[in-house]
Design an enzyme around this catalytic site. Structure first.
Site, mmCIF file in Angstrom:
data_model
loop_
_atom_site.group_PDB
_atom_site.id
_atom_site.type_symbol
_atom_site.label_atom_id
_atom_site.label_comp_id
_atom_site.label_asym_id
_atom_site.label_seq_id
_atom_site.Cartn_x
_atom_site.Cartn_y
_atom_site.Cartn_z
ATOM 1 N N GLU A 96 60.429 32.603 -16.988
ATOM 2 C CA GLU A 96 60.390 31.996 -15.678
ATOM 3 C C GLU A 96 59.671 30.650 -15.762
ATOM 4 O O GLU A 96 58.791 30.456 -16.600
ATOM 5 C CB GLU A 96 59.675 32.912 -14.678
ATOM 6 C CG GLU A 96 60.415 34.230 -14.475
ATOM 7 C CD GLU A 96 59.755 35.143 -13.448
ATOM 8 O OE1 GLU A 96 58.673 34.770 -12.926
ATOM 9 O OE2 GLU A 96 60.318 36.214 -13.165
ATOM 10 N N CYS A 109 55.949 23.636 -14.239
ATOM 11 C CA CYS A 109 55.175 24.560 -15.067
ATOM 12 C C CYS A 109 56.144 25.273 -16.008
ATOM 13 O O CYS A 109 56.927 26.122 -15.577
ATOM 14 C CB CYS A 109 54.452 25.558 -14.162
ATOM 15 S SG CYS A 109 53.381 26.721 -15.016
ATOM 16 N N CYS A 116 53.890 36.928 -23.784
ATOM 17 C CA CYS A 116 52.685 36.268 -24.281
ATOM 18 C C CYS A 116 52.029 37.143 -25.335
ATOM 19 O O CYS A 116 51.894 38.355 -25.158
ATOM 20 C CB CYS A 116 51.713 35.994 -23.143
ATOM 21 S SG CYS A 116 50.267 35.038 -23.679
ATOM 22 N N CYS A 120 45.371 38.724 -21.755
ATOM 23 C CA CYS A 120 44.340 38.495 -20.748
ATOM 24 C C CYS A 120 44.479 39.560 -19.656
ATOM 25 O O CYS A 120 45.582 39.811 -19.156
ATOM 26 C CB CYS A 120 44.462 37.095 -20.157
ATOM 27 S SG CYS A 120 44.194 35.789 -21.394
ATOM 28 N N CYS A 123 46.350 38.877 -16.063
ATOM 29 C CA CYS A 123 47.605 38.117 -16.035
ATOM 30 C C CYS A 123 48.805 39.047 -16.142
ATOM 31 O O CYS A 123 48.924 39.821 -17.096
ATOM 32 C CB CYS A 123 47.615 37.107 -17.181
ATOM 33 S SG CYS A 123 49.117 36.103 -17.250
ATOM 34 N N CYS A 345 50.243 31.356 -9.786
ATOM 35 C CA CYS A 345 49.625 31.410 -11.109
ATOM 36 C C CYS A 345 49.330 32.853 -11.515
ATOM 37 O O CYS A 345 48.759 33.620 -10.747
ATOM 38 C CB CYS A 345 48.334 30.600 -11.092
ATOM 39 S SG CYS A 345 47.513 30.516 -12.676
#
Length: 381
Positions: A96, A109, A116, A120, A123, A345
Site C-alpha cells: 500500500e 508515502c 516488514c 515494532c 505497527c 501512519c
C-alpha cells in the site's frame, strides 16, 4: 528450448545504471539521458513512444528490456483528500502507498518492502510479517502511479507530488541498493527533479546502513525513535537491542557531517497512552534530542484491531509537546490523515505472503486472547 533471459525493467535503473545498460548492448552512453527523460518526464509506457530514437534501437530495446508499472488493485480517496492505493506485486503479494495533501504540499508515502522484516510492537504493517524487498522499478512505479492518477503524466506539476517519504511498508535501509537507486531517480534533473530536502528515507535505526549512506547520498533522513531510553525502546522497536540509542545518535550525527548544507534529523515519535507519553518520557527524550541537530514529529497512535495500545488524550499530547518546545526543539504534532480509508501512519498492511510466519503467530495469540475473553464472560454468566 533454452529459457530466454528475463527482460530488464528500465524503470528501476539509476542514471548511471542506464548508461551501463546501453554500453552493455553496444550503444552510446548518451542514449541513457534520452530514455531517462522519456521514462520519467514523459511517462512513456512503451518504446514506440520514444520518437527521437531510431526504429532499429526501439526494436532492440523491446527485445531485451521493458517498461513495467505495478498493477493497481484499488484506489481509495479519503474525505480529507488523502489517497491510498493497493498495488499488486510480482508473486501475488500487495503493498500500500498513500498520498497526503497539505495545502500546496503533496507528500507521497512509498513502500520499500512487501511487509516488514522488523517487528515494532505498535505497527500493523509489522504484524503482517515479511515477504521480500521491492525492486527499484517497483518503488519508482509507485511514484508514476501517483503522478498519473491526476491526469496526463507530468512530474513537473507540483500540484501532484511535491515530496516523497519512505515511510510506507518496510524498513528502507534493509533494502539499501534499491532504495538508493530509486532516490537517485527521484532527485535527478532528467527524471523527477525533486529536491534533496523533499526526498526522505525513514529508518527505525539500522546503524550500519546509515553509516553506509553517509557520503553516498544526500537525501533527508528521518529516524523512528518512539522511546526515550533503551529499556523501553527494546520493547517497542526490537532493532534497538542491536543498535541502541547511543550508537544511533552517533550514526545520525556522522550522516549530517557529510552534508554540505545545514540540515537536521527528523525524529518520529509515536505517542501511546500510558506507554511513552508521560512527562518523564518527554524530559528524557529532550536529553536525547539535544545530542544531535533535530526536529520532532509527534504521531498520536493510530489504533488498529487488537493492537493493545491506545491513543493519548489531547491534554497528554499537548503537555508532552510543550515540554519539548520549552527545551528549544522544533516540534509538530502530525494530524491523523486518511483514517477512514486505513491510510494513517502505522495502518498500512497490504496482503503479504509471510515468509517469517510472524503473522501466523500473531493471529494465534489473538485467537488465544479471544478464547480467554470468551471463557471469562462465560464464567461471569
Amino acid at each position: 528450448m533454452p529459457k530466454q533471459p528475463d527482460r530488464i525493467n528500465l524503470l528501476g535503473l539509476s542514471p548511471s545504471g542506464l548508461e551501463t545498460f546501453f554500453e552493455s548492448i553496444g550503444e552510446k552512453r548518451f542514449r541513457a539521458t534520452q530514455v531517462l527523460k522519456w521514462l520519467h518526464q514523459q511517462g512513456a509506457s512503451s518504446f514506440d513512444e520514444m520518437t527521437n530514437i531510431s526504429k532499429s534501437l526501439r526494436q532492440k530495446l523491446a527485445e531485451v528490456a521493458d517498461i513495467r508499472e505495478p498493477e493497481v488493485v484499488l484506489e481509495k480517496i479519503s474525505t480529507d483528500g488523502t489517497r491510498k492505493w493497493v498495488i499488486r506485486m510480482d508473486g501475488g503479494s500487495s503493498i500500500e502507498m498513500v498520498l497526503i495533501p497539505e495545502g500546496s504540499r503533496k507528500t507521497l508515502c512509498v513502500s520499500s518492502q512487501v511487509g516488514c522484516a522488523l517487528d515494532c510492537s505498535f505497527c500493523s504493517t509489522g504484524k503482517q510479517g515479511f515477504n521480500r524487498n521491492l525492486s527499484a522499478a517497483e518503488i519508482i512505479g509507485q511514484l508514476r502511479v501517483a503522478i498519473r492518477s491526476f491526469g496526463p503524466f507530468d512530474p513537473k506539476d507540483e500540484r501532484r507530488v511535491t515530496n516523497v517519504v519512505f515511510m510506507g511498508m518496510g524498513e528502507p535501509l534493509l533494502n539499501f541498493d534499491n532504495v538508493v537507486a530509486a532516490t537517485e531517480l527521484m532527485m535527478d534533473d532528467n527524471a523527477y527533479g525533486l529536491s534533496k530536502r523533499r526526498v526522505t528515507i525513514s529508518t527505525a535505526g539500522v546503524v550500519p546502513a546509515i553509516d553506509k549512506l553517509a557520503g553516498l547520498s544526500d537525501v533527508s533522513l528521518a529516524v523512528s525513535i518512539h522511546a526515550p531510553n533503551d529499556a523501553l525502546r527494546d520493547q517497542l522497536v526490537p532493532v534497538n537491542r542491536r543498535y541502541p540509542l547511543k550508537e544511533l545518535i552517533a550514526s545520525c550525527n556522522n550522516y549530517l557531517k557529510h552534508l554540505n548544507d545545514k540540515r537536521v534529523i527528523t525524529v518520529e515519535y509515536t505517542l501511546m497512552e500510558g506507554v511513552n507519553d508521560q512527562p518523564e518520557h518527554a524530559t528524557q527524550l529532550l536529553k536525547v534530542l539535544r545530542k544531535m541537530p533535530s526536529k520532532l514529529n509527534l504521531i498520536p497512535f493510530n489504533p488498529f484491531p487488537n493492537s493493545g495500545y491506545n491513543k493519548p488524550s489531547a491534554d497528554a499530547i499537548a503537555r508532552f509537546k510543550q515540554i519539548i518546545v520549552n527545551g528549544g526543539i522544533i516540534t509538530t504534532v502530525r494530524k491523523t490523515r486518511g483514517d477512514d480509508v486505513d491510510a494513517a501512519c502505522g495502518q498500512l498492511v497490504g496482503q503479504v505472503e509471510d515468509r517469517t510466519r510472524r503473522s501466523q503467530k500473531y493471529l494465534s495469540v489473538l485467537q488465544l486472547d479471544a478464547s480467554d475473553e470468551t471463557l471469562t464472560h462465560a464464567g461471569e454468566g
